[in-house]
Design a protein around this motif. Sequence first.
Motif, PDB file in Angstrom:
ATOM      1  N   ILE A   1       0.848  -1.200   0.000  1.00  0.00           N
ATOM      2  CA  ILE A   1       0.000   0.000   0.000  1.00  0.00           C
ATOM      3  C   ILE A   1       0.884   1.251   0.000  1.00  0.00           C
ATOM      4  CG2 ILE A   1      -1.834  -1.286   1.206  1.00  0.00           C
ATOM      5  CD1 ILE A   1      -1.330   0.550   3.637  1.00  0.00           C
ATOM      6  N   THR A   2       0.364   2.320  -0.585  1.00  0.00           N
ATOM      7  CA  THR A   2       1.127   3.560  -0.734  1.00  0.00           C
ATOM      8  C   THR A   2       1.747   4.016   0.588  1.00  0.00           C
ATOM      9  OG1 THR A   2      -0.395   4.186  -2.481  1.00  0.00           O
ATOM     10  CG2 THR A   2       0.940   5.950  -1.538  1.00  0.00           C
ATOM     11  N   ALA A   3       0.967   3.917   1.655  1.00  0.00           N
ATOM     12  CA  ALA A   3       1.435   4.420   2.951  1.00  0.00           C
ATOM     13  C   ALA A   3       2.598   3.604   3.498  1.00  0.00           C
ATOM     14  CB  ALA A   3       0.275   4.421   3.950  1.00  0.00           C
TER      15      ALA A   3
ATOM     16  N   ALA B   1      -6.790   0.367   2.507  1.00  0.00           N
ATOM     17  CA  ALA B   1      -5.592   0.853   1.814  1.00  0.00           C
ATOM     18  C   ALA B   1      -5.802   2.280   1.314  1.00  0.00           C
ATOM     19  CB  ALA B   1      -5.256  -0.073   0.646  1.00  0.00           C
ATOM     20  N   GLN B   2      -7.000   2.549   0.741  1.00  0.00           N
ATOM     21  CA  GLN B   2      -7.239   3.888   0.207  1.00  0.00           C
ATOM     22  C   GLN B   2      -7.398   4.904   1.324  1.00  0.00           C
ATOM     23  OE1 GLN B   2     -10.179   3.518  -3.069  1.00  0.00           O
ATOM     24  NE2 GLN B   2      -8.307   3.349  -4.298  1.00  0.00           N
TER      25      GLN B   2
ATOM     26  N   MET C   1      -9.194  -3.006   0.103  1.00  0.00           N
ATOM     27  CA  MET C   1      -8.990  -1.802  -0.708  1.00  0.00           C
ATOM     28  C   MET C   1      -9.462  -0.562   0.056  1.00  0.00           C
ATOM     29  SD  MET C   1      -8.005  -0.321  -3.401  1.00  0.00           S
ATOM     30  CE  MET C   1      -7.735  -1.570  -4.653  1.00  0.00           C
TER      31      MET C   1
ATOM     32  N   PRO D   1      -6.406   8.322  -5.171  1.00  0.00           N
ATOM     33  CA  PRO D   1      -7.539   7.903  -4.335  1.00  0.00           C
ATOM     34  C   PRO D   1      -8.090   9.041  -3.487  1.00  0.00           C
ATOM     35  CG  PRO D   1      -5.476   7.021  -3.468  1.00  0.00           C
ATOM     36  CD  PRO D   1      -5.148   7.688  -4.773  1.00  0.00           C
TER      37      PRO D   1
ATOM     38  N   ASP E   1      -3.415   0.673  -4.128  1.00  0.00           N
ATOM     39  CA  ASP E   1      -4.489   1.622  -3.818  1.00  0.00           C
ATOM     40  C   ASP E   1      -4.516   2.827  -4.742  1.00  0.00           C
ATOM     41  OD1 ASP E   1      -2.347   3.161  -2.772  1.00  0.00           O
ATOM     42  OD2 ASP E   1      -2.536   2.112  -0.863  1.00  0.00           O
TER      43      ASP E   1
ATOM     44  N   ALA F   1      -3.957   5.688   2.300  1.00  0.00           N
ATOM     45  CA  ALA F   1      -3.310   6.517   1.268  1.00  0.00           C
ATOM     46  C   ALA F   1      -3.732   7.979   1.429  1.00  0.00           C
ATOM     47  CB  ALA F   1      -3.654   6.008  -0.130  1.00  0.00           C
ATOM     48  N   ARG F   2      -5.029   8.189   1.710  1.00  0.00           N
ATOM     49  CA  ARG F   2      -5.520   9.563   1.895  1.00  0.00           C
ATOM     50  C   ARG F   2      -4.922  10.186   3.152  1.00  0.00           C
ATOM     51  NH1 ARG F   2     -10.294   7.320  -0.911  1.00  0.00           N
ATOM     52  NH2 ARG F   2     -10.958   6.275   0.993  1.00  0.00           N
TER      53      ARG F   2
END
Lengths: 345, 243
Positions: free
Chosen positions: A264-266, A290-291, A287, B65, B15, A294-295
């Motif tokens: 995941i991005t984070a 994960a999103q 998901m 996202p 993501d 990410a936010r």
Amino acid sequence: MSRLVVASIGPASSVQDGGRHGAQRYGLTVSGAMDRLSLAAANTLVGNEPFAASVEIGPFGATFTARDGAVRVAISGAPRNADVAGNPVAMDTSVTLKDGETLTLGFARGGAFTYLAIEGAIKGEMVFGSLAVNARAGLGSPYPRPLQAGDEFSVDAASGAGELRIELPKPISGPIRVVLGPQDDEFDDANKALFLGSEWKISATSDRMGYRLEGPAIKHLHGHNIVSDGTVNGSIQVPGNGSPIALMMDRGTSGGYPKIATVITADVGRLAQTSAGTAFRFRAVSMAEAQDEARKFAQLIRNLPARLRSADSVALNIEALSDANVAGYAVSAMDAGTWQVTAEP
Amino acid sequence: MAATLPPPRLLPSGDCAVTVEFSRTIDDDANQRVLALDKALAASPIDGITETVPTYRSLLVHYDPGKIGFDALGEKLLPVAIQPPPPVTKARRWRVPVAYGGEHGIDLEDVARALNTTPDDIVARHAGGDYKVAMIGFTPGWSYLSGLDKSLHMSRRQNPRLLTPAGTISIGGVQAGIQCLAAPSGWHLLGRTPVRTYQLHRDPTFLTEPGDRVTFFPIDHKTFEELDRAAEAGEIVAEQVDA
């Protein structure tokens, strides 16, 4: 203008920024900082945009000398001993080097990459909006290759702003989080469980292109050849030998091995900062989670300026001194000779 | 019309990206649909998409996202993705010179042995092909070609090489390729071209586009040296002909 001269530097150090976006369709690698949060923290300390071009310093030590005037810099990322003329400098703080003064950074302890941001940022010729070095493609500026002793940057003279520190949230610990896919159906349940249930170590033959993972061999359901397909930062592909490779910033934009999961991005920066030989695990998340992460990660970076404090603090120097006490204790297992490239189409 | 097309699969790539997969194999119809979806998204952008990467059989859609979630993006992508692709418009065609064998194509003899024939025959089959740039990826300008003669299909090398030269012309699986920069590769090296499909300070920076057609013609190693010098100076040494 002042100059910041690279007096000495180890391998795997280069100029990096937020990366080169918009031409992945032509195979143009994204590159950019392995640990974006640390890049952003260092830049914020000296008043730069979060993803401005900075020096990404690999696991080995480095020294930088100010010439023709004062230079204000900041360091964040993998902790190291740092000093200017014998005075310790803490991580996550800014420091002004007077003309002729040298900042000395030791080996990384408990991480791989430290970011040295320079007030006013590194200047150079952008390609697709980025100075990030991708040595294979001969891209990056002012030096399209890893840095060497004797390289120098023309930089803004120090503004004389007061020194700052930045209070970062406590680092997340625990497993590196992944979203399964896009080709998790190329593996049976037992092998997916093996991937998620095992301890992994990053091989010494890892680099900015990919981290090879040592652990059990993951078996494919239908063999290891898939028709080449797009990749992202953090794609975990499984080649024929069953040893997964996490694709990092210098990844190819496509690859021909099944990708069991995606970091995941984070957590990409956390994986990037995992030292060779340190055991870790993966955990699959939804998901939605994960999103959400990410936010939050994007918001953390946007809000970094609100975390700046005056460096005038006793706590800071205690931290620097306690850092100094473990000097030479944990040296990275990564040798110059094995720090090399590892992936193919 | 649209109803007869199977819908693509939306596969999460972490993501911040989604793979819109039309096929799992190399299939010209699927590639046509990938390129058509890519064009449609360029013509009518969906807010939140940051970049698209066409491949043989899927379109990788990078997105933010913070602007659009996975499900909402999927709902917007699917109606566009199931549209039948418009008829193929006139493609550009490139004739690409290749120095086959020797130091430039170190696997040519092994490939000939494995396929029970001669190096000359392999060259004739490879240069006799009519290829399409199905995708560009991995490293700048690396052009993946569909249309490799069936008799040349062979598994990739068991042990990939850590470094193969710039300009490598190779085959792997059912694919042929033009590799621009030095890179690791698990494919079989048949030769080398002086053509740079990517050159930073040249206009255009990238020579080939997905959808272009490519044919190869053999050159001797001396001609390679001459063309290589010209290419280094910024000349486009591939011949462009209208399809």
